[in-house]
Motif scaffolding. Structure first.
Motif, PDB file in Angstrom:
ATOM      1  N   LEU A   1     -95.001   9.676 -44.688  1.00 54.28           N
ATOM      2  CA  LEU A   1     -93.930   9.355 -43.750  1.00 54.28           C
ATOM      3  C   LEU A   1     -94.461   8.602 -42.538  1.00 54.28           C
ATOM      4  O   LEU A   1     -93.797   7.689 -42.023  1.00 54.28           O
ATOM      5  CB  LEU A   1     -93.217  10.637 -43.317  1.00 54.28           C
ATOM      6  N   ASP A   2     -95.645   8.975 -42.075  1.00 51.94           N
ATOM      7  CA  ASP A   2     -96.240   8.250 -40.956  1.00 51.94           C
ATOM      8  C   ASP A   2     -96.477   6.790 -41.317  1.00 51.94           C
ATOM      9  O   ASP A   2     -96.251   5.886 -40.497  1.00 51.94           O
ATOM     10  CB  ASP A   2     -97.568   8.890 -40.548  1.00 51.94           C
ATOM     11  N   ALA A   3     -96.920   6.546 -42.546  1.00 53.54           N
ATOM     12  CA  ALA A   3     -97.173   5.168 -42.976  1.00 53.54           C
ATOM     13  C   ALA A   3     -95.886   4.365 -43.034  1.00 53.54           C
ATOM     14  O   ALA A   3     -95.866   3.178 -42.698  1.00 53.54           O
ATOM     15  CB  ALA A   3     -97.862   5.164 -44.346  1.00 53.54           C
ATOM     16  N   LEU A   4     -94.793   5.001 -43.453  1.00 47.55           N
ATOM     17  CA  LEU A   4     -93.517   4.292 -43.545  1.00 47.55           C
ATOM     18  C   LEU A   4     -92.838   4.118 -42.194  1.00 47.55           C
ATOM     19  O   LEU A   4     -92.068   3.176 -42.003  1.00 47.55           O
ATOM     20  CB  LEU A   4     -92.579   5.048 -44.492  1.00 47.55           C
ATOM     21  N   ASP A   5     -93.103   5.045 -41.263  1.00 44.18           N
ATOM     22  CA  ASP A   5     -92.544   4.961 -39.909  1.00 44.18           C
ATOM     23  C   ASP A   5     -91.013   4.878 -39.938  1.00 44.18           C
ATOM     24  O   ASP A   5     -90.402   4.051 -39.262  1.00 44.18           O
ATOM     25  CB  ASP A   5     -93.120   3.746 -39.170  1.00 44.18           C
ATOM     26  N   LEU A   6     -90.387   5.764 -40.728  1.00 47.77           N
ATOM     27  CA  LEU A   6     -88.928   5.776 -40.843  1.00 47.77           C
ATOM     28  C   LEU A   6     -88.272   6.962 -40.147  1.00 47.77           C
ATOM     29  O   LEU A   6     -87.059   6.969 -39.953  1.00 47.77           O
ATOM     30  CB  LEU A   6     -88.519   5.780 -42.324  1.00 47.77           C
ATOM     31  N   LEU A   7     -89.051   7.962 -39.784  1.00 40.64           N
ATOM     32  CA  LEU A   7     -88.462   9.121 -39.121  1.00 40.64           C
ATOM     33  C   LEU A   7     -87.863   8.713 -37.779  1.00 40.64           C
ATOM     34  O   LEU A   7     -88.460   7.928 -37.018  1.00 40.64           O
ATOM     35  CB  LEU A   7     -89.519  10.208 -38.900  1.00 40.64           C
TER      36      LEU A   7
ATOM     37  N   HIS B   1     -89.900   8.980 -53.421  1.00 46.11           N
ATOM     38  CA  HIS B   1     -91.355   8.969 -53.287  1.00 46.11           C
ATOM     39  C   HIS B   1     -91.833   7.780 -52.471  1.00 46.11           C
ATOM     40  O   HIS B   1     -91.169   6.728 -52.422  1.00 46.11           O
ATOM     41  CB  HIS B   1     -92.006   8.892 -54.678  1.00 46.11           C
ATOM     42  N   ASP B   2     -93.000   7.936 -51.860  1.00 43.01           N
ATOM     43  CA  ASP B   2     -93.640   6.799 -51.214  1.00 43.01           C
ATOM     44  C   ASP B   2     -94.383   5.972 -52.258  1.00 43.01           C
ATOM     45  O   ASP B   2     -94.320   6.265 -53.470  1.00 43.01           O
ATOM     46  CB  ASP B   2     -94.564   7.253 -50.079  1.00 43.01           C
ATOM     47  N   ALA B   3     -95.078   4.933 -51.818  1.00 46.46           N
ATOM     48  CA  ALA B   3     -95.740   4.028 -52.760  1.00 46.46           C
ATOM     49  C   ALA B   3     -96.837   4.708 -53.558  1.00 46.46           C
ATOM     50  O   ALA B   3     -97.222   4.227 -54.624  1.00 46.46           O
ATOM     51  CB  ALA B   3     -96.318   2.824 -52.004  1.00 46.46           C
ATOM     52  N   ASN B   4     -97.341   5.854 -53.076  1.00 47.17           N
ATOM     53  CA  ASN B   4     -98.383   6.589 -53.791  1.00 47.17           C
ATOM     54  C   ASN B   4     -97.822   7.654 -54.718  1.00 47.17           C
ATOM     55  O   ASN B   4     -98.579   8.416 -55.321  1.00 47.17           O
ATOM     56  CB  ASN B   4     -99.331   7.238 -52.785  1.00 47.17           C
ATOM     57  N   GLY B   5     -96.486   7.731 -54.839  1.00 52.06           N
ATOM     58  CA  GLY B   5     -95.868   8.706 -55.718  1.00 52.06           C
ATOM     59  C   GLY B   5     -95.694  10.084 -55.098  1.00 52.06           C
ATOM     60  O   GLY B   5     -95.347  11.034 -55.801  1.00 52.06           O
ATOM     61  N   THR B   6     -95.900  10.200 -53.801  1.00 54.47           N
ATOM     62  CA  THR B   6     -95.723  11.485 -53.120  1.00 54.47           C
ATOM     63  C   THR B   6     -94.252  11.708 -52.800  1.00 54.47           C
ATOM     64  O   THR B   6     -93.628  10.855 -52.167  1.00 54.47           O
ATOM     65  CB  THR B   6     -96.523  11.507 -51.807  1.00 54.47           C
ATOM     66  N   PRO B   7     -93.669  12.845 -53.218  1.00 60.46           N
ATOM     67  CA  PRO B   7     -92.282  13.125 -52.828  1.00 60.46           C
ATOM     68  C   PRO B   7     -92.184  13.304 -51.316  1.00 60.46           C
ATOM     69  O   PRO B   7     -92.884  14.134 -50.731  1.00 60.46           O
ATOM     70  CB  PRO B   7     -91.956  14.438 -53.556  1.00 60.46           C
ATOM     71  N   ILE B   8     -91.331  12.508 -50.687  1.00 58.44           N
ATOM     72  CA  ILE B   8     -91.201  12.569 -49.221  1.00 58.44           C
ATOM     73  C   ILE B   8     -89.765  12.844 -48.789  1.00 58.44           C
ATOM     74  O   ILE B   8     -89.495  12.944 -47.591  1.00 58.44           O
ATOM     75  CB  ILE B   8     -91.681  11.259 -48.568  1.00 58.44           C
TER      76      ILE B   8
ATOM     77  N   ASP C   1     -86.840   4.622 -54.481  1.00 57.50           N
ATOM     78  CA  ASP C   1     -88.304   4.558 -54.545  1.00 57.50           C
ATOM     79  C   ASP C   1     -88.789   3.120 -54.404  1.00 57.50           C
ATOM     80  O   ASP C   1     -89.774   2.845 -53.708  1.00 57.50           O
ATOM     81  CB  ASP C   1     -88.810   5.129 -55.867  1.00 57.50           C
ATOM     82  N   THR C   2     -88.120   2.204 -55.096  1.00 52.90           N
ATOM     83  CA  THR C   2     -88.509   0.795 -55.030  1.00 52.90           C
ATOM     84  C   THR C   2     -88.370   0.263 -53.615  1.00 52.90           C
ATOM     85  O   THR C   2     -89.237  -0.479 -53.117  1.00 52.90           O
ATOM     86  CB  THR C   2     -87.646  -0.043 -55.997  1.00 52.90           C
ATOM     87  N   GLU C   3     -87.295   0.624 -52.941  1.00 47.24           N
ATOM     88  CA  GLU C   3     -87.091   0.181 -51.555  1.00 47.24           C
ATOM     89  C   GLU C   3     -88.179   0.741 -50.645  1.00 47.24           C
ATOM     90  O   GLU C   3     -88.710   0.034 -49.778  1.00 47.24           O
ATOM     91  CB  GLU C   3     -85.712   0.625 -51.066  1.00 47.24           C
TER      92      GLU C   3
END
Length: 424
Positions: free
Chosen positions: A27-33, A130-137, A166-168
């Motif tokens: 989530l930190d990598a995506l910075d969407l929170l 999931h994030d790009a690494n397949g982790t459920p977020i 997931d793709t988005e």
């Protein structure tokens, strides 16, 4: 009672339960929170409302024990639920699809705030995203205040929608990585003794097909350059990195005097002082094959400043968007006859020279700024007025950024400016 995964299904192979630390990193990598709603996510929850005939759908992100609705779509009669989403927390912690046929009768959820209070959920179904690494977020989730049936077709639809989410999310992650790389390639703030200076690069998407560069070479002078790759987006950004690397290599050779003009007798580079036109020819020779394979070309301007004497040597490669704005109000457009890079293999470019006096500006821009001011070469006059009316180059960049903010459909905008302040 709660239905586990199985016939309901989930995307891809079995996903192991994932700890909160790994989720937080994703989530930190995506910075969407704690970011506002976005159409690219809302379209999925709107679609879910229609496909499943439910009054509420969400994309919920889970950080530790905290949940955040990145997208929440509901019919007007349904109040907004509280921020706590026990269903999504359980779904993400398991890494499995979760279907709760009747939350009031399920001891795991009967006391949940969304069940005992608004919106009084009875049915809930969610699929991990999931994030790009397949982790459920987080989850793509559906909720209804009625009991309802759930079958294999519903499970398949939810699975497909979750895959699109997931793709988005993966696209977002890749875009952020690309942005970080391109930002890292931008040079540090431009500092020239005896000059004010500033620059900016505003991509129309996450990455830019424009770039500016500068580099100091001690007493040998200072490189100033701007290039614009045909097109925009990721493909153009990849080419800009290649152009920048080639230009830096040849500029280093130029500073060391190795890029001499051709000897009249031999045609080799041994015939006199270093020549900036030969630098651009060498860059073209390095890039022409790759540019042809990419069906692209590059316009650009390469300048070399000797700050102490105010001399600017320059070469224009099909760009034509450089100005010298005199303190007197006179405006001189710097444009040559050279072709863009990548058009012909054996292209040649001529070096020119101009002197900047105290109070004079040098302004170099991409065509994105022209588009903000009307889109024709007559807009160069307006750019000159903006420069001469600004307190300094930083003020000019503030004015350009304001113009860009007012036009979200703009092209990439890149500007570099210096103003000579004193005689050294």
């Amino acid at each position: 009672m709660t239905q586990p995964s199985g016939p309901v299904g989930r995307a891809g192979p079995a996903a192991p339960a994932t700890g909160p630390e790994r989720r937080s990193r994703g989530l930190d990598a995506l910075d969407l929170l704690d970011t506002p709603a976005e159409e690219r996510f809302d379209r999925f929850t709107r679609m879910a409302l229609v496909l499943f005939d439910v009054p509420l759908a969400s994309i919920t992100l889970v950080d530790g024990d905290r949940t955040f609705f990145k997208s929440l779509t509901r019919i007007p009669q349904v109040p907004e639920p509280p921020a706590t989403d026990d269903f999504s927390l359980a779904c993400v912690e398991s890494g499995e699809v979760l279907v709760v046929p009747d939350a009031r009768e399920d001891p795991s959820y009967a006391d949940a705030p969304t069940v005992t209070g608004a919106p009084r959920v009875r049915f809930w179904a969610g699929h991990p995203v999931h994030d790009a690494n397949g982790t459920p977020i987080g989850t793509l989730a559906l909720a209804d205040r009625r009991l309802r049936a759930w079958d294999g077709r519903d499970a398949q639809l939810l699975r497909e929608l979750a895959r699109w989410v997931d793709t988005e999310l993966a696209t977002e992650s890749e875009a952020q990585r690309a942005t970080a790389v391109q930002d890292a390639l931008l040079p540090p703030p431009l500092v020239l003794e005896g000059y004010d200076a500033a620059a900016l690069c505003l991509p129309t998407s996450v990455v830019s097909g424009d770039f500016y560069d500068h580099a100091g070479f001690g007493d040998d002078g200072h490189l100033l350059a701007l290039a614009d790759v045909m097109g925009k987006g990721t493909g153009a950004a990849i080419l800009t990195a290649t152009v920048r690397a080639a230009l830096r290599a040849e500029a280093t050779a130029y500073a060391r005097g190795r890029r001499d003009g051709p000897d009249p007798g031999t045609g080799s580079g041994t015939g006199g002082p270093a020549d900036l036109g030969v630098v651009v020819s060498a860059v073209n020779a390095l890039l022409v094959t790759d540019l042809a394979a990419s069906d692209a070309f590059v316009t650009g301007f390469v300048g070399w400043v000797h700050p102490e004497r105010g001399e600017l040597r320059w070469v224009d490669a099909g760009h034509g968007l450089a100005l010298v704005c005199r303190a007197s109000g006179e405006v001189v457009r710097l444009h040559g006859e050279g072709l863009p890079l990548g058009v012909v293999e054996d292209g040649t470019w001529a070096e020119s020279r101009v002197v900047l006096e105290p109070g004079d500006w040098f302004v170099l821009t991409s065509d994105g700024l022209l588009d903000l001011l009307g889109g024709t070469l007559e807009s160069l006059d307006e750019i000159a007025r903006l420069a001469l009316g600004a307190a300094d180059p930083a003020g000019l960049m503030t004015a350009v950024r304001a113009l860009a903010d007012d036009d979200p459909a703009r092209d990439d905008v890149t500007v570099l400016a210096i103003r000579r302040t004193e005689r050294l």
